[in-house]
Scaffold this motif. Structure first.
Motif, mmCIF file in Angstrom:
data_model
loop_
_atom_site.group_PDB
_atom_site.id
_atom_site.type_symbol
_atom_site.label_atom_id
_atom_site.label_comp_id
_atom_site.label_asym_id
_atom_site.label_seq_id
_atom_site.Cartn_x
_atom_site.Cartn_y
_atom_site.Cartn_z
ATOM 1 N N SER A 72 0.817 -1.203 0.000
ATOM 2 C CA SER A 72 0.000 0.000 0.000
ATOM 3 C C SER A 72 0.860 1.265 0.000
ATOM 4 O O SER A 72 1.751 1.423 0.832
ATOM 5 C CB SER A 72 -0.893 -0.006 1.243
ATOM 6 N N ARG A 74 -0.081 4.172 0.811
ATOM 7 C CA ARG A 74 -0.377 4.899 2.054
ATOM 8 C C ARG A 74 0.551 4.438 3.187
ATOM 9 O O ARG A 74 1.058 5.234 3.963
ATOM 10 C CB ARG A 74 -1.834 4.680 2.434
ATOM 11 N N GLU A 77 4.246 5.479 2.488
ATOM 12 C CA GLU A 77 4.434 6.910 2.721
ATOM 13 C C GLU A 77 4.714 7.185 4.199
ATOM 14 O O GLU A 77 5.476 8.083 4.527
ATOM 15 C CB GLU A 77 3.219 7.715 2.252
ATOM 16 N N ARG A 78 4.091 6.419 5.081
ATOM 17 C CA ARG A 78 4.364 6.583 6.518
ATOM 18 C C ARG A 78 5.821 6.262 6.815
ATOM 19 O O ARG A 78 6.455 6.903 7.641
ATOM 20 C CB ARG A 78 3.444 5.676 7.343
#
Length: 103
Positions: A72, A74, A77-78
């Protein structure tokens, strides 16, 4: 029945990445401070990778996280938000691990 004595809580939501993975990540990242490696290599596709990246950043160590192809965006990106270099790898690893590079 009212509690007797003091109550101690360990709310994971107050940890750096609001994840229970932080507890394991700090135990894996902390030893990396002792021999002072230049970087730490980790694998994980979500919370474990983000926790590892966060704790490495706090320890002042570069971190490279390998994630399965198609992980993912998302979640990756973390990891990047904590300064980790994220690399896609074919397949999936055995689980979230952190080790000083070159070990």
């Amino acid at each position: 029945m009212p509690p007797a004595g003091r109550i101690h809580a360990k709310p994971d939501s107050l940890m750096p990445t609001p994840s229970s993975e932080d507890r394991g990540a700090v135990m894996r990242a902390e030893p990396a401070r002792w021999p002072a490696p230049a970087r730490v290599v980790a694998d994980g596709s979500g919370n474990a990778g983000a926790s590892g990246a966060a704790y490495c950043a706090r320890a002042g160590r570069d971190c490279e996280v390998f994630v399965p192809e198609g992980a993912s965006e998302r979640k990756t990106e973390r990891m990047r938000a904590h300064g980790a270099a994220v690399r896609a790898a074919a397949g999936s690893g055995p689980g979230p691990e952190l080790s000083p590079a070159g070990v």
